[in-house]
Design a protein around this motif. Structure first.
Motif, PDB file in Angstrom:
ATOM      1  N   UNK A   7       2.636  -1.360  14.076  1.00  0.00           N
ATOM      2  CA  UNK A   7       3.451  -0.888  12.955  1.00  0.00           C
ATOM      3  C   UNK A   7       3.067  -1.601  11.662  1.00  0.00           C
ATOM      4  N   UNK A   8       3.337  -0.943  10.550  1.00  0.00           N
ATOM      5  CA  UNK A   8       3.164  -1.580   9.247  1.00  0.00           C
ATOM      6  C   UNK A   8       4.024  -2.841   9.234  1.00  0.00           C
ATOM      7  N   UNK A  17       2.477  -0.282  -2.513  1.00  0.00           N
ATOM      8  CA  UNK A  17       2.423   0.751  -3.554  1.00  0.00           C
ATOM      9  C   UNK A  17       2.958   2.083  -3.039  1.00  0.00           C
ATOM     10  N   UNK A  18       2.524   2.420  -1.818  1.00  0.00           N
ATOM     11  CA  UNK A  18       2.958   3.686  -1.225  1.00  0.00           C
ATOM     12  C   UNK A  18       3.638   3.361   0.097  1.00  0.00           C
ATOM     13  N   UNK A  19       4.910   3.717   0.204  1.00  0.00           N
ATOM     14  CA  UNK A  19       5.664   3.419   1.429  1.00  0.00           C
ATOM     15  C   UNK A  19       5.774   4.667   2.270  1.00  0.00           C
ATOM     16  N   UNK A  20       6.348   4.467   3.463  1.00  0.00           N
ATOM     17  CA  UNK A  20       6.438   5.537   4.447  1.00  0.00           C
ATOM     18  C   UNK A  20       6.930   6.874   3.871  1.00  0.00           C
ATOM     19  N   UNK A 429       2.280   2.391   4.711  1.00  0.00           N
ATOM     20  CA  UNK A 429       3.003   3.629   5.010  1.00  0.00           C
ATOM     21  C   UNK A 429       2.731   4.197   6.395  1.00  0.00           C
ATOM     22  N   UNK A 430       1.577   3.881   6.968  1.00  0.00           N
ATOM     23  CA  UNK A 430       1.192   4.558   8.209  1.00  0.00           C
ATOM     24  C   UNK A 430       0.873   3.516   9.282  1.00  0.00           C
ATOM     25  N   UNK A 431       1.603   3.574  10.385  1.00  0.00           N
ATOM     26  CA  UNK A 431       1.346   2.650  11.490  1.00  0.00           C
ATOM     27  C   UNK A 431      -0.054   2.900  12.044  1.00  0.00           C
ATOM     28  N   UNK A 432      -0.709   1.816  12.464  1.00  0.00           N
ATOM     29  CA  UNK A 432      -2.083   1.955  12.941  1.00  0.00           C
ATOM     30  C   UNK A 432      -2.128   2.099  14.456  1.00  0.00           C
ATOM     31  N   UNK A 433      -3.199   2.746  14.928  1.00  0.00           N
ATOM     32  CA  UNK A 433      -3.529   2.737  16.350  1.00  0.00           C
ATOM     33  C   UNK A 433      -5.015   2.396  16.413  1.00  0.00           C
ATOM     34  N   UNK A 434      -5.386   1.390  17.189  1.00  0.00           N
ATOM     35  CA  UNK A 434      -6.797   0.969  17.224  1.00  0.00           C
ATOM     36  C   UNK A 434      -7.712   2.121  17.618  1.00  0.00           C
ATOM     37  N   UNK A 438      -6.104   7.849  11.837  1.00  0.00           N
ATOM     38  CA  UNK A 438      -4.691   8.214  11.630  1.00  0.00           C
ATOM     39  C   UNK A 438      -4.478   9.523  10.876  1.00  0.00           C
ATOM     40  N   UNK A 439      -4.114   9.457   9.580  1.00  0.00           N
ATOM     41  CA  UNK A 439      -3.593  10.651   8.908  1.00  0.00           C
ATOM     42  C   UNK A 439      -4.351  10.985   7.626  1.00  0.00           C
TER      43      UNK A 439
END
Ligand code: WTA
Length: 648
Positions: A7-8, A17-20, A429-434, A438-439
């Motif tokens: 998670x962030x 600067x940019x949140x979820x 803003x974006x949770x990571x996955x190894x 992502x998006x």
């Protein structure tokens, strides 16, 4: 969500600067009303004439066009330099870290960079270079590389950077294709203490056919190595720049005027000249750089790429400088003088945002934790990767060992063609996955299609396409607009085909699986199989060659070549070495084959098409996965190749 989510970090999210919810909202707005969204975003640039038109795009083959901000006028160098002078003229733009850690560090302020760019721009004008002329840049990673690119931009000349690792043939092909009038090079480059004969390579290139367009070669004195100066063609850079005024009137450029050409490999033929224009590209580089790295005024950014690749164009030159950032520019290599160099340099210059390639991470991971752990790295805030898929093991090492489990990782997917990052986490803003990019960034609409072009929904895997344009998209293949359309827009009509395979998971995250075309990604460098094959076949003993990629622990992919010799030629180690050398001298060291296997015959269909799928499986040493070989003209060649591979 699946289990393996990072998670962030809360502390990061609080100040990001940019949140979820910003991401959700801005992404939705960017698709709902692109004109409003990008019209507003374009205000981050300084325009000489503000655009009133924003998006003008059609991917339909009969009415094809890609135009952004078509009535706007601006100059990229003004955006990267002049507009910072009043507010941050004394701020350091470039921190030059030389090849040797004992060498002299240079700190160049925005004011000084502006003056250096203006001087060279004036010198170029005096040498007869003007708007639309192509200028080749073949330089080491020294400040002059940045100066040269911005000086071209200032006078409207189109720069074409050739990576310093490319051989004379590769320089000549590119110079000939774009009809360059002038080349900027240096006496020699330095990498890991070794000299690279840049000027000599240019001399050799200019003896090759098709390079008559070149009138002038400017030579930067870097190592003071001996070079042949051929007058009046060759001029010392210092001599032409000295005494030039430190101000230079910038050219007014239309947003759709070309900014640069950069050659990149594709499935077929020679590398193509990817052309980017001024307004949309610059906006994309600047905006993505700020958002993806969560850039602050006091950050020190370091992108370890070479300016010879697109990553260097967008995230060493145009993005960071348009944003008024301070950045490190590094001449050397990760393992010189030892495997601690990156981490020591991070401490030395208090780097907060670090951007490198998975291949470097894997190579350094192999050296163990000690070279990392003897440094502090407390300055780091965000870590980034680019160029190829990152395996989860390397991702975790980067996160835990390098970032002390503190720093978000941005795994950024993009291409030379896309101008900048398209799919990546935004760190707040974006949770990571190894292993997942992502998006999508604002305005980017990825979709996954099957081989027939049918859209696949939900969690799925297939080919990655983009349904609509974004400002940073390439506009054409230089000199061959039809090739542009054929390569990217014909396979899946109505969308841009990336050439990449991709999986989308149940959370809507994108996982790039690698190229699905005949491009090999070696240490993050794109190599076309056709180019390597043509280099091999140009050797007089070779009848035929087929080249494929295979999984490689450090490089991601390695190059595997099957070579059929002419009748009566004996296969031996000397010949193998000669063929490797042939490829190195035709293309450059990045294209060096890892394996050459002698092939009495190649697996072909009855219509004569080489079945690369089979060759890939043999190279991987997975003969049990060959699949159907019944359509081959002569299935017995496969048995012979498998047997040889096993014995090798
Ligand atoms: C690959 C480099 C997975 C991909 C910026 C793409 C990646 C090609 C990633 C473009 C990533 C780049 N994850 N694969 N984060 N980034 N690629 O033109 O196959 O040198 O098509 O641009 O690199 O390489 P190029």
């Amino acid at each position: 969500m699946s289990a393996d989510v990072y998670p962030v970090p809360d502390a990061f999210a609080a100040n990001a600067r940019i949140r979820r919810d910003d991401y959700q909202r801005l992404y939705a707005e960017s698709l709902r009303d692109p004109d409003a969204f990008w019209g507003e975003a374009a205000k981050r640039l300084d325009w000489m004439r503000a655009p009133t038109r924003v998006k003008d795009v059609s991917y339909a083959l009969e009415d094809f066009r890609i135009r952004w901000f078509a009535d706007g006028e601006l100059n990229a160098s003004v955006n990267c330099l002049d507009r910072h002078l009043e507010t941050r003229g004394g701020k350091t733009a470039l921190i030059f870290e030389p090849d040797s850690p004992d060498g002299d560090v240079q700190r160049i302020s925005y004011r000084e960079l502006h003056a250096r760019v203006c001087k060279l721009a004036n010198a170029l004008r005096n040498l007869g270079i003007g708007k639309g002329d192509r200028v080749t840049i073949y330089l080491p990673m020294i400040p002059e590389a940045v100066v040269a690119m911005l000086a071209c931009a200032r006078i409207g000349a189109v720069h074409m950077v050739v990576f310093g690792g490319f051989a004379p043939n590769s320089i000549a092909d590119r110079v000939a294709d774009c009809g360059s009038k002038l080349i900027i090079t240096a006496d020699e480059g330095l990498r890991g203490g070794k000299k690279v004969a840049l000027k000599a390579n240019v001399d050799a290139a200019l003896k090759l056919p098709g390079t008559n367009s070149v009138e002038t070669v400017l030579v930067v004195r870097h190592t003071d190595g001996a070079v042949d100066m051929q007058m009046p063609r060759d001029r010392w850079y210092d001599a032409v720049v000295d005494g030039q005024p430190g101000e230079c009137e910038p050219e007014r450029m239309n947003a759709e005027d070309p900014l640069f050409i950069l050659y990149t490999s594709g499935s077929t033929g020679k590398p193509k000249g990817v052309l980017h224009t001024t307004g949309g590209y610059l906006l994309w580089a600047a905006y993505t750089h700020e958002a993806v790295f969560d850039l602050r005024d006091d950050d020190v950014f370091w992108c370890t790429a070479d300016v010879g690749w697109v990553t260097g164009h967008s995230y060493i030159v145009y993005g960071p400088l348009a944003n008024g950032a301070t950045e490190v520019i590094f001449e050397g290599v990760p393992n010189f003088p030892d495997a601690s160099r990156f981490w020591q340099t991070i401490d030395k210059h208090q780097v907060s945002l670090f951007y490198t390639a998975p291949t470097a991470i894997r190579a350094l991971m192999r050296e163990g934790d000690a070279p990392v752990k003897r440094t502090s790295r407390a300055s780091l805030r965000v870590l980034g990767t680019v160029g190829e898929p990152i395996n989860p093991e390397a991702w975790r090492w980067y996160h835990e060992t390098v970032g002390d489990a503190r720093c978000p990782i941005v795994d950024t997917w993009w291409q030379t063609e896309t101008g900048g990052i398209l799919i990546s986490p935004l760190p707040g803003a974006i949770d990571a996955k190894p292993g997942s990019a992502t998006r999508p960034f604002f305005g980017v609409q990825p979709a996954i299609v099957d081989a027939e072009g049918k859209r696949l929904e939900g969690a799925t895997e297939g080919n990655l396409v983009l349904l609509d344009s974004w400002p940073g998209q390439m506009r054409t293949v230089y000199g061959d607009h039809q090739r542009f359309i054929d390569t990217y827009f014909k396979t899946y009509p109505g969308s841009y085909f990336t050439g990449d395979g991709c999986r989308r998971d149940e959370d809507g995250y994108y996982w790039i699986t690698g190229r699905v075309d005949d491009v090999i990604n070696v240490s993050g460098h794109r190599i076309g199989t056709a180019e390597v094959e043509s280099a091999l076949v140009s050797h007089h003993d070779v009848a035929e060659a087929a080249v494929v990629g295979f999984p490689h622990d450090i490089k991601g992919q390695g190059i595997y070549a099957y070579v059929t010799l002419k009748q009566g030629i004996e296969a031996n180690d000397d010949l193998r070495k000669a063929l490797v050398q042939q490829v190195r001298s035709e293309i450059g060291p990045t294209a060096t084959p890892d394996h050459i296997q002698w092939a009495p015959g190649l697996p072909k269909t009855r219509s004569g098409k080489i079945m690369r799928r089979i060759l890939r499986k043999i190279a991987e040493n997975a003969p049990d996965q060959l699949g159907d070989t019944s359509t081959l003209a002569d299935p017995s060649v496969v048995d012979a190749l498998v047997r040889e591979r096993r014995e090798a």
